[in-house]
Every structure is written in C-alpha cells, then in structure tokens.
Design an enzyme around this catalytic site. Structure first.
Site, short mmCIF file in Angstrom:
data_model
loop_
_atom_site.label_atom_id
_atom_site.label_comp_id
_atom_site.label_asym_id
_atom_site.label_seq_id
_atom_site.Cartn_x
_atom_site.Cartn_y
_atom_site.Cartn_z
N SER A 154 -6.98 8.55 -7.07
CA SER A 154 -5.54 8.85 -7.07
C SER A 154 -5.28 10.14 -6.28
CB SER A 154 -5.03 8.94 -8.51
OG SER A 154 -3.63 9.02 -8.56
N GLU B 61 12.77 3.50 -1.87
CA GLU B 61 13.53 4.09 -0.76
C GLU B 61 12.62 4.50 0.39
OE1 GLU B 61 15.48 7.28 -2.76
OE2 GLU B 61 17.14 6.03 -3.44
N HIS C 57 -2.54 3.87 -5.84
CA HIS C 57 -1.77 2.99 -6.76
C HIS C 57 -0.92 2.04 -5.92
CE1 HIS C 57 -2.85 5.40 -10.28
NE2 HIS C 57 -2.58 6.46 -9.56
#
Length: 293
Positions: A148, A166, A190
C-alpha cells in the site's frame, strides 16, 4: 546502473485475515491463499538468507503502528522467519539515531507497511536512513518490500491524493516525489477494489515517459535488476503505457474539466506474468517466454 537489490511492491489488503484474532490458528485454512500463493512467503524465498534473514518492519506510514507491527511479526513467524523486528519511526529525528541506522545497515529485508505515503516521504525522505536504504538496494542482495503506502512511495514519482470517482478531471490527482527506488514508473495501490484506473490514466498522461503500475489487492510485483518485473500474488497488475498517446485535451481544458485521451495502452498481468521495463516486452506465464531467474 546494475541494481543488485530487489523490490517487492504490494497492492495492499493482503488476504490474511487478522493475526491479532485469538482464533487465527483455528482459521488458518482461510489464510492459505496468502501463505501459499504469495507474498510474504515469496519475500522470504527471495531474501538473502531465507527464513534466517534479518527483517525490519517499518510502521512509519501507519496511524496504528503497534497493532500493525505485531501482525507482521506473527505473520512472518508463522512462515518460519524468527529474526523479525519492528521500527516505529514517527519523527525525522528518530530516523538518524545511531541504533536505528545500525539496524537498517544490518537488515536483509525492510518491509514498509500501509498507511499514508506522505508520512514516509516527509519523515524519512532525505535522511541518513533513506540514503542507507538506497545504497543497500543498489549495491547489496537486499529487499525493499512495501505494501500500500510502502509500495506507492517506492518510485521516483508518487500519487498521494485524488478521489477515484473524479480521477479524470484535470487537476484532481496530486503527485509529489517518492523515495526513488525505481525511476520511470508511478505506482497506485488498492487498484481494483477502489477503482483507481482513472487516477493512473491522469498520472501517466501528464508525464507519458512514466509507466503506470496499478496493483490489485493481494497482488504485487517482484522487480529484479531494476527492470525485470514478475506479477506475484492472486490478483491483477495493470500497466498503463502512455508513450503511444496520439492526442489529449489536457492542456486545453480548465481545472476540474474532464480529460480526453486517445490511444492509451493498457496491459494486464496475472500471477507469474512478466514485463521488462528496458524492452517493454510482456510475457504471459506458460508461453515460451523466459521467466526471471
């Protein structure tokens, strides 16, 4: 440059359950995907001394470092590695303490946990700790592993902000410098679960010289020699190549307006597929393509 070390970058959310659960041993069958297919086991296999390698888990990115550190110790111990320690570095002045520097100099593997990648770059970037890691990666049989945040911070350029929904609006993605273990790529994590392909598209179209790497959950890349990549784990790796983009309206629209991109190239890698950064050649596992040795 002849890179002697290895990178193992992981998308996060590895399928291991919680090692802090009392019933973990009873439910270990639910965790075999994590152990047998993947990622911590591969780290040990690739490390200099296998299960005897000295491993330092770095929890700097996490807001719950004690809990996270304890989970990784138990996970590595379960796989037979017992020389595992944790560094809870939370401030820059802690990254220059002589005992900390000595430990990282002696480490065979550093494992950066998840959390906030800006904490990694702002707390560790430019310190002696950081410079020792870079030197070891370039010149020794050493592994930088990160999940991550630890994966996102590994490259020269780093995404640190941007909502997925967005992501293809101009200016929504924020990029800064990472820790610089690998150049000419940008990493997002992710990737599948959080629908982040738009983030990587914008990151790449703003700088088509970099290869976008999207790491799915319980998925990672092993990178050897600085260029040879192999997908590991049970999920997908998405590669976004912007070098052949024919046109974009990026410079013509205002901030907040949608971006158009013509001819972005995307590759999808699954377990054991390979990609060579120096030649831009992908190999699908099982084809007559030489795998990384």
């Amino acid at each position: 440059m002849n890179i002697k070390g290895k990178l193992i970058i992981i998308g996060g959310a590895v399928d291991k359950g919680s090692f802090t659960e009392v019933s973990f041993d009873e439910n270990v069958a639910n965790n075999l995907n994590f152990f047998e297919k993947g990622i911590l086991k591969r780290i040990l296999k690739e490390s200099k001394h296998g299960n005897d390698s000295k491993i330092e888990v770095i929890t700097t990115a996490s807001t719950i470092p004690l809990e996270v550190g304890a989970e990784y110790i138990k996970a590595f111990n379960y796989l037979g590695a017992n020389n595992v320690n944790v560094m809870h570095i939370q401030k820059r002045d802690e990254a220059i303490q002589e005992d900390i520097l000595k430990r990282v100099e002696e480490a065979d593997v550093v494992m950066f946990t998840g959390g906030d990648q800006l904490r990694l770059t702002s707390i560790l970037g430019g310190t002696r700790f950081h410079k020792i890691l870079l030197d070891k990666y370039q010149n020794e049989d050493f592994i930088y592993a990160g999940t991550s945040a630890g994966a996102a911070a590994s490259s020269g350029s780093m995404i640190y902000q941007g909502a997925s929904k967005e992501a293809l609006l101009k200016g929504e993605i924020k990029i800064t410098s990472g820790l610089g273990f690998i150049d000419d790529v940008i990493v997002d994590t992710h990737f599948v679960q959080r629908g982040r392909i738009g983030r990587l598209f914008q990151a790449v179209v703003t700088n088509p010289m970099v290869l976008g790497i999207g790491l799915g959950e319980d998925t990672g890349l092993l990178i050897k020699n600085g260029t040879q990549m192999e997908a590991i784990g049970s999920g997908l790796v998405i590669l976004v190549d912007g070098r052949e983009v024919k046109n974009t309206n990026l410079t013509d629209v205002a901030l907040g307006e949608p971006i158009s991109i013509n001819n972005m190239i995307v590759h999808v890698l699954s377990q054991h597929d390979t990609y060579d950064l120096s030649t831009s050649v992908m190999g699908i596992h099982g084809e007559s393509v030489k795998e990384i040795s």
